[in-house]
Design a protein around this motif. Sequence first.
Motif, PDB file in Angstrom:
ATOM      1  N   ILE A 120       0.850  -1.061   0.000  1.00 24.58           N
ATOM      2  CA  ILE A 120      -0.151   0.164  -0.005  1.00 24.58           C
ATOM      3  C   ILE A 120       0.836   1.304   0.300  1.00 24.58           C
ATOM      4  CG2 ILE A 120      -1.622   1.527   1.348  1.00 24.58           C
ATOM      5  CD1 ILE A 120      -3.013  -1.235   2.104  1.00 24.58           C
ATOM      6  N   VAL A 121       1.776   1.030   0.749  1.00 19.53           N
ATOM      7  CA  VAL A 121       2.870   2.410   0.775  1.00 19.53           C
ATOM      8  C   VAL A 121       3.518   2.754  -0.312  1.00 19.53           C
ATOM      9  CG1 VAL A 121       4.905   3.385   2.196  1.00 19.53           C
ATOM     10  CG2 VAL A 121       2.998   2.213   3.448  1.00 19.53           C
ATOM     11  N   THR A 122       4.117   1.627  -1.161  1.00 21.95           N
ATOM     12  CA  THR A 122       4.809   1.591  -2.106  1.00 21.95           C
ATOM     13  C   THR A 122       4.140   2.110  -3.325  1.00 21.95           C
ATOM     14  OG1 THR A 122       4.812  -0.645  -2.407  1.00 21.95           O
ATOM     15  CG2 THR A 122       6.812   0.526  -1.430  1.00 21.95           C
ATOM     16  N   GLY A 123       2.675   1.335  -3.324  1.00 24.34           N
ATOM     17  CA  GLY A 123       2.022   1.747  -4.484  1.00 24.34           C
ATOM     18  C   GLY A 123       1.343   3.430  -4.491  1.00 24.34           C
ATOM     19  N   MET A 124       1.073   3.898  -3.283  1.00 25.33           N
ATOM     20  CA  MET A 124       0.715   4.979  -3.319  1.00 25.33           C
ATOM     21  C   MET A 124       1.704   5.921  -3.750  1.00 25.33           C
ATOM     22  SD  MET A 124      -2.571   5.055  -2.472  1.00 25.33           S
ATOM     23  CE  MET A 124      -2.643   6.772  -2.032  1.00 25.33           C
ATOM     24  N   TYR A 125       2.966   5.951  -3.162  1.00 23.87           N
ATOM     25  CA  TYR A 125       4.051   6.442  -3.933  1.00 23.87           C
ATOM     26  C   TYR A 125       4.164   6.358  -5.183  1.00 23.87           C
ATOM     27  CZ  TYR A 125       8.827   8.117  -4.991  1.00 23.87           C
ATOM     28  OH  TYR A 125       9.618   8.534  -5.461  1.00 23.87           O
ATOM     29  N   LEU A 126       4.063   5.368  -5.966  1.00 21.09           N
ATOM     30  CA  LEU A 126       4.012   5.029  -7.324  1.00 21.09           C
ATOM     31  C   LEU A 126       2.917   5.924  -7.969  1.00 21.09           C
ATOM     32  CD1 LEU A 126       5.557   1.659  -7.444  1.00 21.09           C
ATOM     33  CD2 LEU A 126       6.673   3.495  -7.912  1.00 21.09           C
ATOM     34  N   PHE A 127       1.948   5.864  -7.358  1.00 23.41           N
ATOM     35  CA  PHE A 127       0.755   6.228  -8.084  1.00 23.41           C
ATOM     36  C   PHE A 127       0.670   8.043  -7.996  1.00 23.41           C
ATOM     37  CE2 PHE A 127      -3.500   8.380  -7.464  1.00 23.41           C
ATOM     38  CZ  PHE A 127      -4.095   7.803  -8.434  1.00 23.41           C
ATOM     39  N   VAL A 128       1.491   8.400  -6.668  1.00 22.31           N
ATOM     40  CA  VAL A 128       1.525   9.868  -6.627  1.00 22.31           C
ATOM     41  C   VAL A 128       2.707  10.481  -7.319  1.00 22.31           C
ATOM     42  CG1 VAL A 128       1.669  11.694  -4.944  1.00 22.31           C
ATOM     43  CG2 VAL A 128       0.292   9.981  -4.679  1.00 22.31           C
ATOM     44  N   ARG A 129       3.727   9.668  -7.589  1.00 17.52           N
ATOM     45  CA  ARG A 129       4.855  10.231  -8.097  1.00 17.52           C
ATOM     46  C   ARG A 129       4.730  10.907  -9.447  1.00 17.52           C
ATOM     47  NH1 ARG A 129       8.198   7.781 -11.564  1.00 17.52           N
ATOM     48  NH2 ARG A 129      10.364   8.464 -11.770  1.00 17.52           N
ATOM     49  N   PRO A 130       4.009  10.527 -10.574  1.00 16.84           N
ATOM     50  CA  PRO A 130       3.990  11.418 -11.738  1.00 16.84           C
ATOM     51  C   PRO A 130       3.441  12.712 -11.399  1.00 16.84           C
ATOM     52  CG  PRO A 130       3.135   9.391 -12.258  1.00 16.84           C
ATOM     53  CD  PRO A 130       3.400   9.268 -10.773  1.00 16.84           C
ATOM     54  N   TYR A 131       2.434  12.835 -10.461  1.00 14.66           N
ATOM     55  CA  TYR A 131       1.898  14.198 -10.329  1.00 14.66           C
ATOM     56  C   TYR A 131       2.753  15.139  -9.713  1.00 14.66           C
ATOM     57  CZ  TYR A 131      -2.335  11.627 -11.528  1.00 14.66           C
ATOM     58  OH  TYR A 131      -3.059  10.710 -12.105  1.00 14.66           O
ATOM     59  N   LEU A 132       3.680  14.478  -8.784  1.00 16.43           N
ATOM     60  CA  LEU A 132       4.776  15.378  -7.938  1.00 16.43           C
ATOM     61  C   LEU A 132       5.719  15.730  -8.905  1.00 16.43           C
ATOM     62  CD1 LEU A 132       5.335  13.231  -4.610  1.00 16.43           C
ATOM     63  CD2 LEU A 132       4.225  15.163  -4.647  1.00 16.43           C
ATOM     64  N   ARG A 133       6.044  15.131 -10.063  1.00 19.43           N
ATOM     65  CA  ARG A 133       6.824  15.622 -10.811  1.00 19.43           C
ATOM     66  C   ARG A 133       6.644  16.607 -11.738  1.00 19.43           C
ATOM     67  NH1 ARG A 133       8.916  11.217 -15.277  1.00 19.43           N
ATOM     68  NH2 ARG A 133       6.718  10.698 -15.061  1.00 19.43           N
ATOM     69  N   ARG A 134       5.116  16.805 -12.103  1.00 19.23           N
ATOM     70  CA  ARG A 134       4.757  17.720 -13.048  1.00 19.23           C
ATOM     71  C   ARG A 134       4.664  18.969 -12.009  1.00 19.23           C
ATOM     72  NH1 ARG A 134      -0.816  15.322 -15.101  1.00 19.23           N
ATOM     73  NH2 ARG A 134       0.212  13.424 -15.416  1.00 19.23           N
ATOM     74  N   SER A 135       4.242  18.875 -10.662  1.00 22.88           N
ATOM     75  CA  SER A 135       4.308  20.284 -10.056  1.00 22.88           C
ATOM     76  C   SER A 135       5.508  20.842  -9.626  1.00 22.88           C
ATOM     77  CB  SER A 135       3.333  20.052  -8.808  1.00 22.88           C
ATOM     78  OG  SER A 135       4.009  19.206  -7.838  1.00 22.88           O
ATOM     79  N   GLY A 136       6.572  20.071  -9.730  1.00 28.06           N
ATOM     80  CA  GLY A 136       7.899  20.551  -9.211  1.00 28.06           C
ATOM     81  C   GLY A 136       8.930  20.822 -10.302  1.00 28.06           C
TER      82      GLY A 136
END
Length: 66
Positions: free
Chosen positions: A50-66
């Motif tokens: 769950i922890v790693t999956g949530m990170y992998l799910f959110v990662r593309p959105y974090l990359r776009r905003s930063g």
Amino acid sequence: MMRHHWIRASHRWLGLALTLSVAANFIAMVFGPPPATITYAPLAPLALLIVTGMYLFVRPYLRRSG
């Protein structure tokens, strides 16, 4: 190796560990009620998935905003 590669690889291995622990649980049930160590064994890989999956799910959105 970069952090996201390590997390992606660990997510794959945790999926394998979860699958094997669930299979062991079903095999143990054939021979009667399984011991608690077998019954609760899938919970640790599931929590980490769950922890790693949530990170992998959110990662593309974090990359776009930063």
